[in-house]
Write an enzyme that holds these catalytic residues in place. Structure first.
Site, mmCIF file in Angstrom:
data_model
loop_
_atom_site.group_PDB
_atom_site.id
_atom_site.type_symbol
_atom_site.label_atom_id
_atom_site.label_comp_id
_atom_site.label_asym_id
_atom_site.label_seq_id
_atom_site.Cartn_x
_atom_site.Cartn_y
_atom_site.Cartn_z
ATOM 1 N N ARG A 17 -25.529 -28.161 -59.969
ATOM 2 C CA ARG A 17 -26.296 -27.861 -61.173
ATOM 3 C C ARG A 17 -25.441 -28.142 -62.405
ATOM 4 O O ARG A 17 -24.223 -27.930 -62.382
ATOM 5 C CB ARG A 17 -26.729 -26.386 -61.203
ATOM 6 C CG ARG A 17 -27.860 -26.044 -60.255
ATOM 7 C CD ARG A 17 -29.192 -26.674 -60.668
ATOM 8 N NE ARG A 17 -30.287 -26.346 -59.771
ATOM 9 C CZ ARG A 17 -30.695 -27.107 -58.760
ATOM 10 N NH1 ARG A 17 -30.085 -28.237 -58.496
ATOM 11 N NH2 ARG A 17 -31.721 -26.737 -58.006
ATOM 12 N N HIS A 72 -30.551 -36.579 -61.482
ATOM 13 C CA HIS A 72 -30.934 -35.456 -60.609
ATOM 14 C C HIS A 72 -31.883 -35.923 -59.493
ATOM 15 O O HIS A 72 -33.020 -35.473 -59.404
ATOM 16 C CB HIS A 72 -31.589 -34.310 -61.404
ATOM 17 C CG HIS A 72 -31.634 -33.021 -60.610
ATOM 18 N ND1 HIS A 72 -31.669 -31.779 -61.204
ATOM 19 C CD2 HIS A 72 -31.641 -32.794 -59.253
ATOM 20 C CE1 HIS A 72 -31.705 -30.845 -60.253
ATOM 21 N NE2 HIS A 72 -31.697 -31.446 -59.057
HETATM 22 P P1 NDP Z 1 -26.515 -22.694 -49.585
HETATM 23 O O1 NDP Z 1 -27.001 -21.401 -50.146
HETATM 24 O O2 NDP Z 1 -26.880 -23.042 -48.185
HETATM 25 O O3 NDP Z 1 -24.919 -22.748 -49.673
HETATM 26 C C1 NDP Z 1 -24.210 -22.298 -50.771
HETATM 27 C C2 NDP Z 1 -22.718 -22.312 -50.456
HETATM 28 O O4 NDP Z 1 -22.012 -21.954 -51.645
HETATM 29 C C3 NDP Z 1 -22.324 -21.296 -49.374
HETATM 30 O O5 NDP Z 1 -21.308 -21.824 -48.570
HETATM 31 C C4 NDP Z 1 -21.774 -20.132 -50.200
HETATM 32 O O6 NDP Z 1 -20.804 -19.340 -49.543
HETATM 33 C C5 NDP Z 1 -21.129 -20.859 -51.352
HETATM 34 N N1 NDP Z 1 -20.995 -19.972 -52.512
HETATM 35 C C6 NDP Z 1 -21.966 -19.373 -53.218
HETATM 36 N N2 NDP Z 1 -21.440 -18.622 -54.199
HETATM 37 C C7 NDP Z 1 -20.093 -18.751 -54.095
HETATM 38 C C8 NDP Z 1 -19.008 -18.215 -54.806
HETATM 39 N N3 NDP Z 1 -19.181 -17.377 -55.844
HETATM 40 N N4 NDP Z 1 -17.760 -18.576 -54.433
HETATM 41 C C9 NDP Z 1 -17.572 -19.392 -53.369
HETATM 42 N N5 NDP Z 1 -18.561 -19.939 -52.641
HETATM 43 C C10 NDP Z 1 -19.809 -19.613 -53.006
HETATM 44 O O7 NDP Z 1 -27.000 -23.823 -50.592
HETATM 45 P P2 NDP Z 1 -27.389 -25.343 -50.245
HETATM 46 O O8 NDP Z 1 -26.242 -25.963 -49.543
HETATM 47 O O9 NDP Z 1 -28.708 -25.393 -49.593
HETATM 48 O O10 NDP Z 1 -27.551 -25.959 -51.727
HETATM 49 C C11 NDP Z 1 -26.500 -25.906 -52.657
HETATM 50 C C12 NDP Z 1 -26.992 -26.300 -54.031
HETATM 51 O O11 NDP Z 1 -27.205 -27.709 -54.091
HETATM 52 C C13 NDP Z 1 -28.357 -25.742 -54.440
HETATM 53 O O12 NDP Z 1 -28.248 -24.413 -54.880
HETATM 54 C C14 NDP Z 1 -28.775 -26.687 -55.545
HETATM 55 O O13 NDP Z 1 -28.330 -26.194 -56.787
HETATM 56 C C15 NDP Z 1 -28.042 -27.977 -55.207
HETATM 57 N N6 NDP Z 1 -28.961 -29.067 -54.858
HETATM 58 C C16 NDP Z 1 -28.934 -30.221 -55.604
HETATM 59 C C17 NDP Z 1 -29.749 -31.273 -55.287
HETATM 60 C C18 NDP Z 1 -29.689 -32.552 -56.065
HETATM 61 O O14 NDP Z 1 -30.505 -33.454 -55.841
HETATM 62 N N7 NDP Z 1 -28.739 -32.723 -56.962
HETATM 63 C C19 NDP Z 1 -30.680 -31.220 -54.159
HETATM 64 C C20 NDP Z 1 -30.636 -29.980 -53.435
HETATM 65 C C21 NDP Z 1 -29.803 -28.945 -53.786
HETATM 66 P P3 NDP Z 1 -21.204 -18.404 -48.307
HETATM 67 O O15 NDP Z 1 -21.601 -19.359 -47.199
HETATM 68 O O16 NDP Z 1 -19.980 -17.672 -47.983
HETATM 69 O O17 NDP Z 1 -22.363 -17.561 -48.757
HETATM 70 C C1 OXD Z 2 -32.968 -28.704 -55.195
HETATM 71 C C2 OXD Z 2 -32.848 -29.860 -56.088
HETATM 72 O O1 OXD Z 2 -32.425 -27.641 -55.498
HETATM 73 O O2 OXD Z 2 -33.530 -30.885 -55.841
HETATM 74 O O3 OXD Z 2 -33.616 -28.839 -54.140
HETATM 75 O O4 OXD Z 2 -32.067 -29.823 -57.033
#
Ligand code: NDP
Ligand code: OXD
Length: 309
Positions: free
Chosen positions: A224, A272
């Protein structure tokens, strides 16, 4: 019981029709048409207009049409105390992994710089990097980060990842928590951000963190825009600490034309679209959750409201 689809892009009819075609017995409305608000029990949303969720008195579930849910928590007017679900999908994860691989290879082989050279009619061979000599560090080892990490490891990159809780992923060195962040950063040549945007991660890609990367490190933000402190990134690119950055996400989208990223030679941009929810793959999980709402079964892909992701 019925579903309302709320999104402000040109995909609203696509989503409405896909949900409707998946199960003809479900009533599905676009929020732009006349619809009985008291019948709506599930809102399938993507970057909804702020305030639009508060007009459904019987809403029982907010279903994000994407993996990220930051935009839902940012809306203070949303109904609280109802479940929020999100997308967990193999294509969403796979597309992200492929995007990150493409960006890293373009960086290693100077493809972005050669494109600029071509436009300027410049013939200038440049040293390139080899996969075996590069360590990729991934912030966030969730659904997308963990697949990206293991795919990069299969491609013979050195891969490490950092998350809140400790993870175990074959071929990937893992770090967790604030205490292990320094160690993770100092050996990361290419940093990939795949964290959710929460109060704890907002602005995490700042001068303090990015300065801990080795000189000439490359930064990829596909999570993001709110993770990045734009001025800090530009300062570290201009001072030659960082060799470049590839960004898919921005504080304001579309990125305003006046933003310095547009004309910065070391910033490579995509709009994006690294990875997008594909209706043919993700609609079944939303329909399944709608059915679970009617039977009172536990929903899939629930968001933890305390953690914000
Ligand atoms: P998940 O919720 O599956 O994974 C998030 C990861 O981040 C977990 O490993 C979590 O740790 C870690 N995390 C969260 N907060 C912290 C913190 N404060 N410190 C350290 N680690 C942290 O999310 P996804 O993998 O499904 O998606 C990630 C992001 O990708 C989405 O939120 C979205 O913003 C972005 N995205 C972007 C897209 C694009 O096209 N650009 C498309 C899809 C998604 P833990 O496992 O220990 O909880
Ligand atoms: C998502 C994205 O969060 O597309 O799925 O950014």
């Amino acid at each position: 019981m019925a579903i309302v689809v709320i999104r402000q892009d040109n995909k609203i009819e696509l989503w409405k029709n896909a949900l409707q075609n998946a199960d003809k017995t479900i009533k599905v409305y676009s929020y732009l048409e006349d619809h009985p608000k008291e019948d709506i029990t599930m809102a399938v949303i993507w970057k909804h207009p702020r305030g639009s969720l508060s007009s459904y008195p019987n809403l029982k579930c907010i279903a994000s049409a994407g993996a990220g849910v930051d935009y839902i928590f940012e809306d203070d007017t949303r109904p609280k105390n109802i479940p929020i679900t999100r997308i967990v999908d193999p294509y969403l994860a796979g597309d992200m992994s492929e995007h990150v691989l493409a960006v890293i290879l373009a960086h290693l082989k100077n493809l972005n710089t050669y494109k600029l050279d071509q436009v300027a009619n410049v013939w200038e061979p440049k040293d390139y990097l080899r996969i075996k000599d590069v360590t990729v560090g991934i912030l966030g080892l969730g659904e997308l980060g963990s697949l990206t990490a293991s795919d990069l490891s299969s491609c013979k990159f050195n891969v490490q990842g950092w998350s809140r809780s400790k993870k175990s992923i074959a071929g990937v060195k893992t770090f967790s928590g604030a205490e292990e962040q320094k160690e993770f950063l100092k050996s990361t040549d290419v940093l990939v951000c795949l964290l959710p945007l929460t109060p704890a991660t907002e602005g995490i890609l700042n001068k303090e963190l990015l300065s801990q990367l080795p000189k000439n490190a490359y930064v990829i933000n596909v999570a993001r825009g709110g993770h990045m402190v734009d001025d800090d990134l530009i300062a570290l690119l201009d001072s030659h600490h960082l060799s470049g950055a590839c960004l898919d996400v921005y504080h304001t989208e579309p990125l305003p034309k006046s933003h310095p990223f547009w004309n910065h030679k070391k910033v490579h941009m995509t709009p994006h679209y690294a990875s997008v929810s594909d209706t043919s793959s993700v609609i079944p999980q939303i329909v399944e959750n709608y059915k679970r709402l009617t039977t009172g079964e536990k929903l899939q892909n629930l968001v933890d409201s305390d953690k914000g992701y």
